[in-house]
Design an enzyme around this catalytic site. Structure first.
Site, mmCIF file in Angstrom:
data_model
loop_
_atom_site.group_PDB
_atom_site.id
_atom_site.type_symbol
_atom_site.label_atom_id
_atom_site.label_comp_id
_atom_site.label_asym_id
_atom_site.label_seq_id
_atom_site.Cartn_x
_atom_site.Cartn_y
_atom_site.Cartn_z
ATOM 1 C CE LYS A 127 40.083 38.542 31.090
ATOM 2 N NZ LYS A 127 40.917 39.603 30.545
ATOM 3 N NE ARG A 169 44.627 45.982 31.535
ATOM 4 C CZ ARG A 169 43.789 44.968 31.300
ATOM 5 N NH1 ARG A 169 42.803 44.708 32.148
ATOM 6 N NH2 ARG A 169 43.924 44.218 30.218
#
Ligand SMILES: *Cc1c(COP(=O)(O)O)cnc(C)c1O
Length: 361
Positions: A36, A134
């Protein structure tokens, strides 16, 4: 055309060799390479897919995985989705992704339906939160972990491939032997309770690799997922360079469009800049100011560093960056190219920007 990001595939290949040596040979883990940071750049992904040490190719976005799924699979790599899937994308996940990271039963139920339609078994890595806060089920909530596993195991088209954790990216929590041992403990409890064997206990990203060198990666961690350490050569736990890697496999180049001697302090009342910030100026007297044709729309100006150590970045706006080239040994002129190494933010923005050309060498 400029600005451009020059991608040195030989250097990236050498970085991949280096992180593979640490992760697989020294650490005994499988290797997941994360694409990514470079927006799944095509030639780079082909290089990764052809590298024999890579076991998984991963990205946070299905749109990126779509571009290389066929090629990766043809080369024996499993495609992996790192971001917890949206309900809106489950059909594509079942189709293009071999292993997805999950933490919500409602989503896994939809994936089960979609995998059923395709007649495939979809692999799930159940995310456990060890305190970075997260994604993932909080590791102390064993009841929720067991309930979730129980339902996953009852699904016809889902295979529980393992458990994983992500650290550092959000909460900046550093992976250590003690917190990662909690993940291994969760894995062992699931295996004992349900009489199964988990194929993967994924111990994090580029911030975990330093533990191998110190001999502190807990036994039972079987996989690492590496983006920045491969692309930029960084151990992201303490910001050190990883042995055998280089940090200039990616070089950003921009062209000078104006070069003039002017004061270093603006004249007049200071308000706010184009981004609503009050700028800070240092009085350097009269300086040689070069404007390059790249700006905050294309890059993160706090995440790039001139290769010429005597050039300073003074600031920028959407389409311009202003450099102080007064002290440089190079006599810059309009039309010259200035080169920069990039950090994670600079890499991400330039790789994603359609205004920044990508060239391989
Ligand atoms: C981005 C990401 C990674 C890779 O992180 P790096 O720091 O670039 O190695 C690994 N795992 C997850 C879940 C991610 O989102």
């Amino acid at each position: 055309m400029y600005p451009r990001l020059v991608i040195d595939l030989k250097k990236l290949h050498a970085n991949l060799d280096a992180v593979a040596g640490i992760t697989k040979e020294q650490g005994g883990c499988s290797l997941m390479i994360v694409t990514k940071g470079m927006c799944a750049h095509k030639e780079m992904c082909e290089m990764i897919a052809q590298h024999p040490a890579v076991d998984f190719m991963a990205d946070s976005r299905v749109a990126n995985i779509k571009t290389y799924a066929d090629f990766a699979r043809a080369n024996g790599k499993k495609t992996t989705l790192l971001r917890i899937p949206m309900h809106a994308e489950v059909a594509d996940v079942a189709k293009y992704v071999d292993l997805s990271f999950n933490s919500e039963l409602s989503t896994i139920r939809l994936l089960n339906e979609e995998a059923g339609k395709l007649g495939v078994k979809h692999n799930i890595l159940l995310m456990i939160d060890l305190g970075d806060l997260r994604e993932g089920i909080f590791y102390q909530n064993e009841d929720l972990i067991f309930e979730t596993v129980e339902e996953i195991l009852s699904m016809e088209h889902i295979n529980l491939y393992g458990v994983g954790v992500n650290l550092t990216c959000y909460g900046a929590i550093i992976p250590k032997n003690d917190n990662l041992s909690n993940l291994v403990a969760v894995a062992r409890k699931i295996e004992d309770k349900f009489g199964i064997k988990l194929e993967m206990v994924s111990g994090g990203n580029s911030s975990s690799i330093y533990l191998i060198g110190k001999g502190e990666l807990p036994e039972g961690i079987t996989n690492l997922r590496l983006g920045e350490s491969f692309l930029l050569g960084n151990d992201t736990a303490y910001g050190e360079k990883l042995p055998g890697t280089c940090s200039d496999a990616l070089v950003l180049e921009a062209q000078i469009v104006e070069l003039k001697e002017k004061p270093s302090l603006p004249i007049g009342e200071v308000g706010v800049d184009a981004f609503g910030q009050k700028p800070y100026y240092e009085d350097r007297g009269i300086i040689k100011r070069a404007i390059i044709a790249i700006g905050k729309q294309d890059t993160d100006i706090d995440s790039m560093e001139p290769l010429d150590p005597k050039v300073d970045i003074l600031g920028g706006s959407s389409d311009h960056i202003i450099l102080d080239v007064t002290k440089s040994d190079t006599e810059y002129k309009v039309g010259d190219i200035v080169q920069f190494v990039v950090g994670y933010g600079g890499m991400l923005k330039t790789a994603t920007s359609p205004y920044v050309e990508k060239v391989c060498r």
